[in-house]
Design a protein around this motif. Structure first.
Motif, PDB file in Angstrom:
ATOM      1  N   THR A  51      -1.831  -0.111   1.694  1.00 40.15           N
ATOM      2  CA  THR A  51      -1.215  -1.370   1.254  1.00 40.15           C
ATOM      3  C   THR A  51      -1.146  -2.379   2.396  1.00 40.15           C
ATOM      4  O   THR A  51      -1.412  -3.577   2.201  1.00 40.15           O
ATOM      5  CB  THR A  51       0.198  -1.108   0.707  1.00 40.15           C
ATOM      6  OG1 THR A  51       0.129  -0.140  -0.345  1.00 40.15           O
ATOM      7  CG2 THR A  51       0.817  -2.391   0.175  1.00 40.15           C
ATOM      8  N   SER A  55      -2.901  -6.060   2.504  1.00 43.18           N
ATOM      9  CA  SER A  55      -2.073  -7.266   2.641  1.00 43.18           C
ATOM     10  C   SER A  55      -2.226  -7.930   4.005  1.00 43.18           C
ATOM     11  O   SER A  55      -1.648  -8.992   4.234  1.00 43.18           O
ATOM     12  CB  SER A  55      -0.601  -6.911   2.410  1.00 43.18           C
ATOM     13  OG  SER A  55      -0.154  -5.974   3.387  1.00 43.18           O
ATOM     14  N   ARG A  56      -2.990  -7.293   4.910  1.00 42.04           N
ATOM     15  CA  ARG A  56      -3.178  -7.813   6.267  1.00 42.04           C
ATOM     16  C   ARG A  56      -1.835  -8.080   6.960  1.00 42.04           C
ATOM     17  O   ARG A  56      -1.658  -9.087   7.658  1.00 42.04           O
ATOM     18  CB  ARG A  56      -4.017  -9.094   6.243  1.00 42.04           C
ATOM     19  CG  ARG A  56      -5.418  -8.890   5.688  1.00 42.04           C
ATOM     20  CD  ARG A  56      -6.205 -10.191   5.686  1.00 42.04           C
ATOM     21  NE  ARG A  56      -7.533 -10.016   5.124  1.00 42.04           N
ATOM     22  CZ  ARG A  56      -8.597  -9.604   5.795  1.00 42.04           C
ATOM     23  NH1 ARG A  56      -8.463  -9.317   7.092  1.00 42.04           N
ATOM     24  NH2 ARG A  56      -9.766  -9.476   5.209  1.00 42.04           N
ATOM     25  N   ASP A  57      -0.914  -7.179   6.748  1.00 36.06           N
ATOM     26  CA  ASP A  57       0.416  -7.279   7.359  1.00 36.06           C
ATOM     27  C   ASP A  57       0.383  -6.521   8.688  1.00 36.06           C
ATOM     28  O   ASP A  57       0.421  -5.292   8.725  1.00 36.06           O
ATOM     29  CB  ASP A  57       1.465  -6.676   6.426  1.00 36.06           C
ATOM     30  CG  ASP A  57       2.878  -6.839   6.959  1.00 36.06           C
ATOM     31  OD1 ASP A  57       3.060  -7.443   8.032  1.00 36.06           O
ATOM     32  OD2 ASP A  57       3.815  -6.357   6.286  1.00 36.06           O
ATOM     33  N   SER A 183       8.780  -6.254   8.694  1.00 38.02           N
ATOM     34  CA  SER A 183       8.701  -6.229   7.239  1.00 38.02           C
ATOM     35  C   SER A 183       9.182  -4.882   6.705  1.00 38.02           C
ATOM     36  O   SER A 183       9.204  -3.877   7.416  1.00 38.02           O
ATOM     37  CB  SER A 183       7.262  -6.484   6.779  1.00 38.02           C
ATOM     38  OG  SER A 183       6.433  -5.378   7.088  1.00 38.02           O
ATOM     39  N   TRP A 239       9.141   0.228  -2.432  1.00 33.03           N
ATOM     40  CA  TRP A 239       8.739  -1.149  -2.735  1.00 33.03           C
ATOM     41  C   TRP A 239       9.716  -1.814  -3.707  1.00 33.03           C
ATOM     42  O   TRP A 239      10.156  -2.953  -3.504  1.00 33.03           O
ATOM     43  CB  TRP A 239       7.329  -1.158  -3.322  1.00 33.03           C
ATOM     44  CG  TRP A 239       6.881  -2.514  -3.767  1.00 33.03           C
ATOM     45  CD1 TRP A 239       6.629  -3.591  -2.985  1.00 33.03           C
ATOM     46  CD2 TRP A 239       6.661  -2.929  -5.114  1.00 33.03           C
ATOM     47  NE1 TRP A 239       6.252  -4.667  -3.756  1.00 33.03           N
ATOM     48  CE2 TRP A 239       6.254  -4.291  -5.063  1.00 33.03           C
ATOM     49  CE3 TRP A 239       6.744  -2.294  -6.348  1.00 33.03           C
ATOM     50  CZ2 TRP A 239       5.961  -5.010  -6.220  1.00 33.03           C
ATOM     51  CZ3 TRP A 239       6.441  -3.010  -7.496  1.00 33.03           C
ATOM     52  CH2 TRP A 239       6.054  -4.348  -7.418  1.00 33.03           C
TER      53      TRP A 239
END
Length: 297
Positions: A51, A55-57, A183, A239
């Motif tokens: 994930t 999401s390039r987090d 995050s 989540w």
């Protein structure tokens, strides 16, 4: 306009944890709590990494202290707490084990009072008392199909240990969120990593002491059940929990995510388990205590 997005997310998380707990309870008949915790943590970590990549987090700058607290939170809350919870599941069943977990919110409040100097009102302490009474009312019920007083006491002990460990992990995580902008996905990944890492030497020592190894690999149906429970209860559960906290007050979110016992009751009936009036009243009392603690303090 109020769309109740956070409230619905919290209730969905509670439902998914109730379902996954029933699955874990059946898996516990074939896999030890330690191994089950390791397997579900590994699956959830893989899903979280996937994930994050999508999401390039990227991981933000974080101090060594904050990183250590998150890892320690995982060691205590996931490594120790979930293993104790799975053991309680084997001894008490999903209904009672989940109700024991309702002790975690009031224990969190007590730990916050001691370590974070968060004062509680008289109503808050009344909520704690109601929750404890509700749990005691159910776990002391005599069930004809129970495994006996030895398993009952063992289950209560591990249920208490799980609640204390989960509460301690939550307080450690809260301290990090208060000082960093990390995050929720990264926090979940670091916590799960800490929990899984502590399980590896623990499992190795246990197998060395017992001089036993895993004789056979889990069957395909068992692997499928583990993946489903980890996906629903750990990955989606985290989540949805974070979504609930984002869109509604934290107290409301935490109260609603602890309604899992209410979902377990109809699920248990569908599986052929008889649920007594006393068990239902105990659930209502415990959840009323949580509501008092977080709504009226």
């Amino acid at each position: 306009m109020t769309d109740f997005k956070g409230e619905l997310a919290a209730l969905c998380a509670a439902f998914l944890w109730a379902v996954s707990s029933l699955v874990y309870g059946r898996l516990g008949q074939r896999i030890s709590p330690l191994e089950l915790n390791l397997l579900k943590g590994t699956v959830a970590i893989a899903l979280l990494i996937f994930t994050l990549l999508l999401s390039r987090d990227f991981l933000p700058a974080i101090t060594p202290t904050a990183l250590s607290l998150l890892l320690l939170s995982g060691v205590v809350g996931i490594g120790l707490g979930d293993t104790a919870f799975f053991t309680a599941l084997n001894c008490l069943g999903a209904r009672r084990a989940l109700l024991m977990e309702t002790l975690a919110p009031p224990i969190t409040a007590i730990l916050a009072l001691i370590f974070l100097q968060e004062e509680l009102s008289i109503l808050a302490w009344c909520g704690i008392l109601l929750t404890v009474l509700g749990v005691a009312w159910v776990v002391t019920e005599k069930v004809p199909s129970s495994s006996g007083p030895t398993h009952l006491l063992r289950g209560i002990g591990f249920g208490m240990l799980a609640a204390i460990a989960l509460a301690s992990g939550a307080v450690l995580s809260r301290a990090v969120f208060a000082t960093t902008n990390i995050s929720s996905l990264w926090a979940a990944l670091l916590r799960l990593s800490g929990g899984v890492l502590i399980l590896l030497p623990w499992l190795w020592l246990r197998q060395k002491q017992s001089r036993s190894q895993l004789e056979t690999l889990p069957s395909i149906p068992v692997i499928g059940s583990i993946f489903f429970a980890a996906f629903a209860g750990t990955y989606l559960g985290i989540w949805l929990q974070q979504t609930a906290i984002k869109f509604t007050a934290a107290g409301i979110a935490l109260t609603l995510t602890n309604t899992s016992p209410l979902f377990v009751l109809p699920l248990a009936v569908c599986l052929g388990e008889r649920v007594s009036l006393r068990a239902s009243l105990g659930v209502v009392i415990a959840l009323s205590g949580i509501a008092v603690l977080f709504y009226l303090r």
